[in-house]
Write an enzyme that holds these catalytic residues in place. Structure first.
Site, PDB file in Angstrom:
ATOM      1  N   ASN A 186       0.936  -1.181  -0.028  1.00 40.77           N
ATOM      2  CA  ASN A 186      -0.090  -0.050   0.017  1.00 40.77           C
ATOM      3  C   ASN A 186       0.854   1.291  -0.150  1.00 40.77           C
ATOM      4  O   ASN A 186       1.430   1.393   1.102  1.00 40.77           O
ATOM      5  CB  ASN A 186      -0.943  -0.093   1.285  1.00 40.77           C
ATOM      6  CG  ASN A 186      -1.945   1.033   1.418  1.00 40.77           C
ATOM      7  OD1 ASN A 186      -1.985   2.073   0.437  1.00 40.77           O
ATOM      8  ND2 ASN A 186      -2.521   1.389   2.398  1.00 40.77           N
ATOM      9  N   TRP A 187       0.958   1.895  -1.217  1.00 38.77           N
ATOM     10  CA  TRP A 187       1.771   3.037  -1.282  1.00 38.77           C
ATOM     11  C   TRP A 187       1.343   3.974  -0.853  1.00 38.77           C
ATOM     12  O   TRP A 187       1.983   5.240  -0.525  1.00 38.77           O
ATOM     13  CB  TRP A 187       2.371   3.281  -2.757  1.00 38.77           C
ATOM     14  CG  TRP A 187       3.104   2.295  -3.539  1.00 38.77           C
ATOM     15  CD1 TRP A 187       3.790   1.095  -2.863  1.00 38.77           C
ATOM     16  CD2 TRP A 187       3.625   2.454  -4.612  1.00 38.77           C
ATOM     17  NE1 TRP A 187       4.592   0.524  -3.966  1.00 38.77           N
ATOM     18  CE2 TRP A 187       4.706   1.315  -4.823  1.00 38.77           C
ATOM     19  CE3 TRP A 187       3.577   3.362  -5.804  1.00 38.77           C
ATOM     20  CZ2 TRP A 187       5.115   1.095  -6.220  1.00 38.77           C
ATOM     21  CZ3 TRP A 187       4.110   3.111  -7.136  1.00 38.77           C
ATOM     22  CH2 TRP A 187       5.064   2.006  -7.021  1.00 38.77           C
ATOM     23  N   LYS A 188       0.001   4.038  -0.246  1.00 42.20           N
ATOM     24  CA  LYS A 188      -0.536   5.275   0.301  1.00 42.20           C
ATOM     25  C   LYS A 188      -0.500   6.316  -0.713  1.00 42.20           C
ATOM     26  O   LYS A 188      -0.125   6.179  -1.873  1.00 42.20           O
ATOM     27  CB  LYS A 188      -0.381   5.504   1.716  1.00 42.20           C
ATOM     28  CG  LYS A 188      -0.238   4.387   2.419  1.00 42.20           C
ATOM     29  CD  LYS A 188      -0.170   4.631   4.200  1.00 42.20           C
ATOM     30  CE  LYS A 188      -0.285   3.197   4.827  1.00 42.20           C
ATOM     31  NZ  LYS A 188      -0.476   3.435   6.288  1.00 42.20           N
ATOM     32  N   HIS A 222      -9.751   1.119   4.739  1.00 46.34           N
ATOM     33  CA  HIS A 222      -8.486   0.955   5.379  1.00 46.34           C
ATOM     34  C   HIS A 222      -8.542   2.344   6.612  1.00 46.34           C
ATOM     35  O   HIS A 222      -9.648   3.147   6.512  1.00 46.34           O
ATOM     36  CB  HIS A 222      -7.683   1.687   4.612  1.00 46.34           C
ATOM     37  CG  HIS A 222      -5.994   1.870   5.096  1.00 46.34           C
ATOM     38  ND1 HIS A 222      -5.760   2.762   6.160  1.00 46.34           N
ATOM     39  CD2 HIS A 222      -5.109   1.162   5.038  1.00 46.34           C
ATOM     40  CE1 HIS A 222      -4.439   2.347   6.323  1.00 46.34           C
ATOM     41  NE2 HIS A 222      -3.935   1.462   5.547  1.00 46.34           N
ATOM     42  N   GLU A 264      -7.197   4.780   7.745  1.00 46.14           N
ATOM     43  CA  GLU A 264      -7.062   6.294   7.228  1.00 46.14           C
ATOM     44  C   GLU A 264      -8.090   6.811   6.438  1.00 46.14           C
ATOM     45  O   GLU A 264      -8.489   8.040   6.459  1.00 46.14           O
ATOM     46  CB  GLU A 264      -5.667   6.324   6.374  1.00 46.14           C
ATOM     47  CG  GLU A 264      -4.411   5.929   7.314  1.00 46.14           C
ATOM     48  CD  GLU A 264      -3.364   5.586   6.811  1.00 46.14           C
ATOM     49  OE1 GLU A 264      -3.201   5.702   5.096  1.00 46.14           O
ATOM     50  OE2 GLU A 264      -2.465   5.302   7.166  1.00 46.14           O
ATOM     51  N   GLU A 287      -5.483  -4.527  10.842  1.00 46.81           N
ATOM     52  CA  GLU A 287      -4.547  -3.493  10.926  1.00 46.81           C
ATOM     53  C   GLU A 287      -4.870  -2.771  12.159  1.00 46.81           C
ATOM     54  O   GLU A 287      -5.532  -1.959  12.150  1.00 46.81           O
ATOM     55  CB  GLU A 287      -4.694  -2.553   9.665  1.00 46.81           C
ATOM     56  CG  GLU A 287      -4.202  -3.231   8.463  1.00 46.81           C
ATOM     57  CD  GLU A 287      -3.695  -2.161   7.449  1.00 46.81           C
ATOM     58  OE1 GLU A 287      -2.592  -2.446   6.793  1.00 46.81           O
ATOM     59  OE2 GLU A 287      -4.195  -1.173   7.117  1.00 46.81           O
ATOM     60  N   GLY A 296       2.163   2.680  10.928  1.00 49.72           N
ATOM     61  CA  GLY A 296       3.355   3.921  10.929  1.00 49.72           C
ATOM     62  C   GLY A 296       3.965   4.281  12.078  1.00 49.72           C
ATOM     63  O   GLY A 296       4.743   5.099  12.079  1.00 49.72           O
ATOM     64  N   SER A 340       3.267  -1.547  10.515  1.00 53.96           N
ATOM     65  CA  SER A 340       4.628  -1.778  10.668  1.00 53.96           C
ATOM     66  C   SER A 340       5.435  -3.342  10.293  1.00 53.96           C
ATOM     67  O   SER A 340       6.350  -3.619  11.126  1.00 53.96           O
ATOM     68  CB  SER A 340       5.019  -1.220  12.153  1.00 53.96           C
ATOM     69  OG  SER A 340       4.629   0.214  12.562  1.00 53.96           O
ATOM     70  N   GLY A 352       3.009  -1.089   4.608  1.00 48.36           N
ATOM     71  CA  GLY A 352       2.873   0.473   4.215  1.00 48.36           C
ATOM     72  C   GLY A 352       4.219   0.936   3.893  1.00 48.36           C
ATOM     73  O   GLY A 352       4.766   0.642   2.863  1.00 48.36           O
ATOM     74  N   GLY A 353       4.850   1.494   4.982  1.00 45.23           N
ATOM     75  CA  GLY A 353       5.967   2.121   4.687  1.00 45.23           C
ATOM     76  C   GLY A 353       7.050   1.378   3.969  1.00 45.23           C
ATOM     77  O   GLY A 353       7.989   1.614   3.074  1.00 45.23           O
TER      78      GLY A 353
HETATM   79  P1  13P Z   1       2.872   0.638   7.778  1.00 42.45           P
HETATM   80  O1  13P Z   1       3.278  -0.607   7.085  1.00 42.45           O
HETATM   81  O2  13P Z   1       3.686   1.762   7.356  1.00 42.45           O
HETATM   82  O3  13P Z   1       2.765   0.797   9.303  1.00 42.45           O
HETATM   83  O4  13P Z   1       1.410   0.911   7.141  1.00 42.45           O
HETATM   84  C1  13P Z   1       0.572  -0.269   7.526  1.00 42.45           C
HETATM   85  C2  13P Z   1      -0.686   0.004   6.425  1.00 42.45           C
HETATM   86  O5  13P Z   1      -1.429   0.880   6.876  1.00 42.45           O
HETATM   87  C3  13P Z   1      -1.086  -0.791   5.367  1.00 42.45           C
HETATM   88  O6  13P Z   1      -2.224  -0.352   4.608  1.00 42.45           O
END
Ligand code: 13P
Length: 251
Positions: free
Chosen positions: A9-11, A99, A101, A169, A175, A214, A235-236
């Site tokens: 997930n590049w966000k 998600h 977010e 999640e 994050g 994470s 994510g990251g």
């Molecule tokens: P991180 O891996 O940056 O914690 O993000 C997780 C996430 O929200 C994936 O959708």
């Protein structure tokens, strides 16, 4: 037997040049590692404007294309929205829905998430529905109830539970560098599977459950060793080719 699945997930990150570089580096990593990554299902979910760029660059690769969200509506007068059939048209096979977010910054309710899941399935996209509690909810001892209720709400209108993936999640792990321990994640995944059994006894065993929050190259293997952790939503670490390839290899 559930096929391992790792999603990037590049966000809201990237631009044309940076994406090109990241994908080239990913392809080099994948070529170097061969079957240990190409036999796993891996999916890249870039921001909408870059779907075509990523689709073109992924041609011939084992990596597939996904989106980070979709509208619950059919195409029509909804300014700024993106309909599920448009994503399928661009080559997406997957879509992340609900998600945290989106729930937090765009006030997405369980009912809206449920409607998006239906829209995704209608467009022949595989929806990946996200659930997870906040730190406050966990500290109040509400984590299991929150997740169960998000899950029941999200899956309420779905005709077919075979065609869905669930991602747990925990909001406090996203994050923050604070991963859930494999044991804690497994406990929640096992509870999620119990809820799925209540909803669809016949198909619950086959539904893939991803962990997100994470996930890094150095903690992925211990998470994937758990019975009900079938992969990850990353994510990251998905913005780093070597880290993402290492996570895929561990799945
Ligand atoms: P991180 O891996 O940056 O914690 O993000 C997780 C996430 O929200 C994936 O959708």
């Amino acid at each position: 037997m559930r096929q391992p699945l790792v999603m990037a997930n590049w966000k809201m990150n990237g631009n044309s040049a940076a994406n090109r570089e990241l994908l080239k580096a990913l392809q080099a990593e994948f070529a170097r590692r061969g079957a240990e990554v190409s036999t796993k299902t891996s999916v890249i979910c870039p921001p909408y404007p870059y779907l075509t760029q990523v689709a073109e660059m992924l041609q011939g690769s084992s990596m597939q294309l996904g989106a980070q969200d979709c509208s619950h509506s059919a195409p029509g007068a909804y300014t700024g929205e993106v309909a599920a059939p448009m994503l399928a048209d661009l080559g997406c096979r997957w879509v992340v829905i609900g998600h945290s977010e989106r729930r937090q910054y765009h006030q997405e309710s369980d009912a809206l998430v449920a409607a998006k899941l239906v829209a995704a399935q209608r467009a022949d996209l595989m929806p990946v529905v996200c659930v997870g509690e906040t730190l406050e909810q966990r500290e109040a001892g509400e984590a299991e109830d929150v997740v169960a209720s998000q899950l029941r709400g999200a899956l309420a209108d779905l005709p077919d539970l075979r065609e869905v993936v669930v991602a747990y999640e925990p909001v406090w792990a996203i994050g923050t560098g604070q991963t859930a321990t494999p044991e804690l994640a497994q406990e929640m995944h096992s509870q999620i599977r119990d809820v799925l059994r209540e909803l669809d006894e016949n198909n619950a065993e086959g539904i893939r459950l991803l962990y997100g929050g994470s996930v890094k190259a150095d903690n992925a293997a211990s998470l994937f060793a758990m019975t009900d952790i079938d992969g990850a939503l990353v994510g990251g670490a998905s913005l780093d080719a070597e880290a993402f390839a290492t996570i895929v290899a561990a799945a």
